[in-house]
Every structure is written in structure tokens, then in C-alpha cells.
Design an enzyme around this catalytic site. Structure first.
Site, PDB file in Angstrom:
ATOM      1  N   THR A 157       0.836  -1.375  -0.108  1.00 23.05           N
ATOM      2  CA  THR A 157       0.013  -0.023   0.106  1.00 23.05           C
ATOM      3  C   THR A 157       0.945   1.220   0.198  1.00 23.05           C
ATOM      4  O   THR A 157       0.525   2.152  -0.858  1.00 23.05           O
ATOM      5  CB  THR A 157      -1.022   0.063   0.911  1.00 23.05           C
ATOM      6  OG1 THR A 157      -1.772  -1.144   1.172  1.00 23.05           O
ATOM      7  CG2 THR A 157      -1.796   1.338   1.140  1.00 23.05           C
ATOM      8  N   CYS A 194      -9.814  -6.375   2.407  1.00 25.01           N
ATOM      9  CA  CYS A 194      -9.814  -5.072   2.514  1.00 25.01           C
ATOM     10  C   CYS A 194     -11.269  -4.689   2.492  1.00 25.01           C
ATOM     11  O   CYS A 194     -11.745  -3.412   3.063  1.00 25.01           O
ATOM     12  CB  CYS A 194      -9.035  -3.991   1.842  1.00 25.01           C
ATOM     13  SG  CYS A 194      -7.821  -5.124   0.647  1.00 25.01           S
ATOM     14  N   GLN A 250       0.369  -9.554  -5.485  1.00 27.40           N
ATOM     15  CA  GLN A 250       0.133 -11.101  -5.356  1.00 27.40           C
ATOM     16  C   GLN A 250       0.935 -11.873  -6.439  1.00 27.40           C
ATOM     17  O   GLN A 250       0.930 -13.121  -6.414  1.00 27.40           O
ATOM     18  CB  GLN A 250      -1.197 -11.079  -6.091  1.00 27.40           C
ATOM     19  CG  GLN A 250      -2.419 -10.724  -5.226  1.00 27.40           C
ATOM     20  CD  GLN A 250      -2.556 -11.316  -3.682  1.00 27.40           C
ATOM     21  OE1 GLN A 250      -2.264 -12.522  -3.848  1.00 27.40           O
ATOM     22  NE2 GLN A 250      -2.947 -10.829  -2.731  1.00 27.40           N
TER      23      GLN A 250
END
Lengths: 101, 498
Positions: free
Chosen positions: B170, B422, B277
Site C-alpha cells: 500500500t 480490505c 500477488q
């Protein structure tokens, strides 16, 4: 000291035995991985590669010994897929292991 | 006498024999060493002052899940088993076989024990600040950080100087998107992204829109991949950045990175990919794919949480306005003291991924095929995302005529997710599934199964078994399902009769 087949048999046996003290996730992975890794390198003849593999196996044995002890001290939770009869045996073994410290 | 019971009695002998000591927290489970072991399970048992009474022992044990075997040892006390030992044994029996299996590897992954082993020296004896230039503590910490940097860089065929460590993907996404956009904002005002990006990317772009940038969100086809023609048409002379994630965290599709990189390089536009990922799971080569910027996450590759990296190309140089101001660490792009334990763990995790990528991929593909075949055998199910261009470890299946949340509640013994972690707090159906063209009902009944390095065949079979049972149970309860069985087409039904 030339590392012969005997050394690797002992290393394999020690790795498999120590890995049985892990909780489910790590245990299954380590057993599978050592089996496949030893199978992969079974027919290697190059002496430097054999030496390298022996060093790797010894290092991994140390890692597994340290980590089984550590995992035995914290958070011993058994998963739903684990055989409930064997679960107590595994935790008992980990007790024995921890009590040797 | 078994070693186990001898250990229990020995640890009891270590305790002073006064009755006032029996109320202390470490005596409740019977022994110092064992209390460490049972500290997690003991919090579940309400501790009573008269812990010697076997009847209270029985009543505290019965509410737990494994009730049948737990009651037996409480009553069968042998001569050497005191009530505290019996309670410990009951605790032991109660915790065996009740923890759910983990199938949510896209949310996070367990720390590999080899990674923990490499981190421990830096959490104990080697505690220096890697930016201390004047003493051994600093030098040894810096050496470890640089080694980790090289290990991370080798995975993607980058130069170690192009990697900067951050606190996670992030932060990397924020640094890269906001930094690049703000640096070039005088001349270039346009950014291109995709509708199925991660929340942090979409949110950063929304902030940039408020600052005056133009953002184009490319649509995706029903298989989750973008159309390259759309991308070519969307590029303008004032486009600064194209951001496309490598592997989607909800449906697992792999975007055509090489082609996108070629288009971007031809148009002199920076290409950013969020590889949280995909790093270490699919082969990523920043030179072959013409990637200029990449975000990497530590905890998705069996590393520690709280660390990540950003790849920022040096040749040709990508300039960035730093998000964090300070002492100029990490090439001035990310000031702040680096955390050697986390970074060393991240480096080891990256190295293990690189060494075992082929092995893990083969294992995960095999299990994924087994899972998908088992799940698609249920009628009225479909796999979301392209069947070919996908990462096998992320399996997102829609089960029609079943509500997703109730399915998850029924599968309590499996750690699953419907949508990304999330967004799991909100009740909205996933925007990714809506972007690939699913209607709201199917989006609500989608479950994501994650398969990783540690998943076993036994876990897959257990999951299949439970899913089959739960689906049958829920569908048999549903009146809509009865209608479907009769052959009625639900879209032709008039629900309101005025």
C-alpha cells in the site's frame, strides 16, 4: 571425510523425525519438501554438488530443530483435518522436546 | 510412568506448596513450562479460586467443542493426577482438532519457518540501526539490509539500487502513484488504470483526481483481462503513467504485462504494476516486460507483515516526489529508519520464492486443478476469471442460488473469503466481480479459495467435502432452488403483481 550414502540416509532420517514435531502446516510441508528434495538430488555424482547438498541438508536440520522447539512453545493449535487421536501424541512429543532444554 | 506425566509432576514439584500460591496465573494450568503452552487456551477457561474441585473442572470444560472426550479424564483421576494436571489434559483435548484450515492465501500467508529463523538474530543480538555509519552495530545491520535488497532484486532481474524498502505494498503504491504524478504534473496530467485494481491504487488515484489529474479507468472483459486496443486508444500525449496489476487478488487473472509494457515503452509512458500477488509466484522480469515501477508486498510471499518494496527504475530514470520527508534514506525517496528484522525476513522469503518457484507452482497447480474440478462438478457454479491466463492459487467460484455469507458461515472450519480482505467489512458486492460483468446476485455468492505452499491434499478434500454438504443443505432450504429444479426461468417471473 567423504560423505557417502550413509550420511544422507542419516540426515534424511533426522530431518523427517524432527519435522514430525512441527504443527500441521509446517510438518506436512517439510515432510513433502525433504522427500522431494532428496529424490531430486538422489542421482547426483558431482562431488562438489554432493558436498553442497550435504551442507544444505545439515543447515536445514538445524533450522528444523530450532523451529520445532520454538513452535512447541507458542500457539499449539490443532487443525480440523488433523487426526485427533494422533494430536495428543504430537503435543506430548513436543513437551518432551521442550523439557529437554 | 510416561515422560509426559513425569514432566507434569516434576513441574508441580517446582511450585511452593502453600495454598495461597494456587491462585497465581501461572499455576492454573499446572506448571511453569506448560502454562506457556496453554496460555492461549487458558484464556478460554474461566478460572475459579477453588480449582481443586473436580466438579467445577467438569463444568468449565463442557461448553467447549470437543465435549465428549473432555469429560472423561476429569473424572478418571489417578493417584498421581492432581486436578490441575487433569485440567491441563482437558485443555489439551479441547484444543485438538478444532482450528480451521487456512485457505485464504491472498489475504496473507503464514511466515515460513526458514524466514523466521533468518529474522531471529536481528530481533535479538544484532539490533543496530543500519544507517549508523560509525560502528559495528550499524555496519552489520547495513550488510544484512543490502543482502536482502539484492535477494529481492534478483527475483525480478532488477539492479539492487532500484529497490527501496517500504512498509508494504500500500505504501509502495501510494509512493509511486502520487510521487510520479506530482513530479511530472507541470507537463503531464493523465493517468490510466483499470477498474479491477486494488483499493489502495483506486483510492490514490481518486486523491490525484481531486488534485486536478485526469484518470481513465479501463474496463475489463468478462474474463478479467483488459483489451490492448482500449489501452492504445486511451493513451494521450499527456499520459504520464499506466498502472495495471500483475495478478488480481480476487479472481487471480494475470494481465498481459509484456504487451502492455511494449505499448507503454513505444509511447514513452511509465508502466507501473502492483505485483503484490504475483511477485515470486509468476516469473516477472522488469527488463523483458518493460516495467518501470513495481510494488511488492512481504506478507504475501510467506514473509513478515509490515514490509514491502518498490522497484523504481534507474535506466531510464524515473523521477519521484517523495511522500516521506526526512533524513534522505533510500535514495531520498523514502526517509525513515529501516527495520533489519523485517527486511532480512523479506529478503529470505524472496530468495525462497525464487528457488522454489517451479516446485511451488507445480504443487499449487495440481491442488488447484483438483479443487476446481471438484467444485465445478456442482451444478450451477462458474469460475470467475480467465481459465488460461490465471494464477492457479486463486480460485474464485460463484455458486448460484446460494447466499455467499451464509455459505461462509456454514464453512466455519475453513478460513475463506468472499472478495478481498480490505472490502470484507462492507456489505457491497465486490467491485471486481461487478467489473467482469457479474450481476449482483452472483457476485454475492462468490467465494475465493486461496491455495499456497502449505496447502495439502487432505485440506483440499476436506474443503470439497464441506462445500458440497453445505451447498446441498443451503440449496435444499431455498425456494428459488425448487423453482429452478422445476425448470422455471427466474428472469421470467413477475415478482410484483400489480
Amino acid at each position: 571425510m567423504a560423505s557417502n550414502r550413509q550420511t544422507f540416509v542419516h540426515l534424511y532420517r533426522d530431518l523427517m523425525r524432527t519435522a514430525k514435531l512441527f504443527p500441521y502446516t509446517y510438518r506436512e510441508y517439510t515432510l513433502r519438501r525433504t522427500r522431494d528434495r532428496f529424490k531430486e538430488l538422489k542421482n547426483v555424482t558431482d562431488p562438489s554438488k554432493i558436498h553442497e547438498f550435504e551442507q544444505e541438508a545439515r543447515y536445514m536440520l538445524g533450522v528444523v530443530q530450532r523451529q520445532t522447539t520454538l513452535n512447541g512453545m507458542y500457539n499449539r493449535r490443532n487443525l480440523v483435518v488433523e487426526n485427533a487421536d494422533n494430536a495428543e501424541v504430537n503435543v506430548k512429543k513436543s513437551f518432551e522436546n521442550a523439557s529437554q532444554l | 510412568m510416561s515422560r509426559f506425566s513425569r514432566f507434569m509432576t516434576l513441574s508441580q514439584k517446582a511450585l511452593p506448596r502453600t495454598s495461597s500460591c494456587l491462585n497465581r496465573p501461572w499455576t492454573r494450568a499446572g506448571g511453569v513450562a506448560s502454562s506457556r503452552l496453554f496460555s492461549s487456551s487458558c484464556s478460554r477457561f474461566s478460572t475459579s479460586p477453588s480449582s481443586q474441585d473436580p466438579s467445577i473442572l467438569k463444568s468449565s470444560v463442557s461448553p467447549t467443542a470437543a465435549a465428549s472426550t473432555a469429560a472423561a479424564p476429569a473424572t478418571a483421576t489417578t493417584t498421581m493426577e492432581t486436578p490441575t494436571v487433569a485440567k491441563a489434559k482437558a485443555a489439551l483435548e479441547a484444543i485438538s482438532g478444532t482450528h480451521p484450515i487456512y485457505m485464504d492465501f491472498q489475504a496473507t500467508s503464514p511466515l515460513d519457518y526458514r524466514v523466521l529463523d533468518s529474522m531471529l538474530p536481528y530481533l535479538t543480538g544484532v539490533y543496530g540501526n543500519p544507517h549508523s555509519r560509525t560502528h559495528e552495530y550499524g555496519w552489520e545491520a547495513e550488510k544484512a539490509v543490502e543482502k536482502a535488497r539484492e535477494e529481492v532484486a534478483t527475483v525480478i532481474n532488477a539492479d539492487p539500487r532500484e529497490i527501496i524498502f517500504t512498509s508494504g505494498a500500500t505504501e509502495s503504491n501510494n509512493t509511486i502513484l502520487k510521487g510520479v504524478a506530482r513530479f511530472y504534473q507541470n507537463r503531464k496530467k493523465h493517468i490510466i488504470s483499470v477498474q479491477t485494481e486494488h483499493k489502495c491504487v483506486l483510492d490514490s488515484l481518486r486523491t490525484l483526481q481531486e488534485e486536478g489529474f485526469d484518470v481513465t479507468y479501463l474496463p475489463v472483459q468478462t474474463n478479467g483481462l483488459i483489451s490492448l486496443d482500449d489501452l492504445k486508444k486511451a493513451i494521450r500525449p499527456d499520459t504520464v503513467l499506466v498502472s495495471v496489476m500483475a495478478v488480481n487478488n480476487e479472481i487471480g487473472v494475470i494481465q498481459p504485462l509484456e504487451e502492455i509494457g511494449k505499448i507503454c515503452r513505444a509511447n514513452k509512458v511509465f508502466f507501473h504494476t502492483d505485483a503484490a500477488q504475483g511477485f515470486g509466484k509468476i516469473p516477472l522480469d522488469v527488463n523483458r516486460m518493460n516495467i518501470d515501477l513495481m510494488s511488492i508486498s512481504g506478507h504475501k510471499i510467506y514473509g513478515p507483515k509490515g514490509v514491502g518494496a518498490a522497484f523504481i527504475r534507474r535506466r531510464p530514470r524515473v523521477r519521484l516526489a517523495p511522500l516521506l520527508s526526512g533524513g534522505g534514506q533510500e535514495r531520498g525517496l523514502r526517509s525513515g529508519t529501516l527495520a533489519p528484522p523485517l527486511i532480512v525476513g523479506f529478503g529470505t522469503a524472496a530468495r525462497l520464492c525464487r528457488e522454489e518457484m517451479a516446485y511451488d507452482h507445480e504443487h499449487i497447480s495440481r491442488l488447484s486443478k483438483r479443487l476446481i474440478n471438484g467444485l465445478l462438478a456442482i451444478p450451477f457454479t462458474s469460475l470467475n476469471g480467465d481459465p488460461k491466463s490465471r494464477f492457479p492459487g486463486c480460485v474464485n467460484i460463484s455458486f448460484s442460488y446460494v447466499e455467499g455469507e451464509s455459505l461462509l458461515m456454514g464453512l466455519k472450519n475453513i478460513a475463506l473469503s468472499s472478495g478481498s480482505a480490505c472490502t470484507s467489512a462492507s456489505l457491497e458486492p465486490s467491485y471486481v466481480l461487478r467489473a467482469i460483468g457479474q450481476n449482483d446476485e452472483d457476485a454475492h455468492s462468490s467465494i475465493r479459495f486461496g491455495i499456497g505452499r502449505y496447502t495439502t491434499e487432505a485440506e483440499i478434500d476436506y474443503a470439497l467435502d464441506n462445500v458440497h454438504k453445505q451447498i446441498n443443505f443451503l440449496r435444499n432450504l431455498s425456494p428459488l432452488w425448487d423453482l429452478v429444479q422445476e425448470g422455471v426461468d427466474l428472469s421470467t417471473i413477475e415478482w410484483s403483481s400489480h
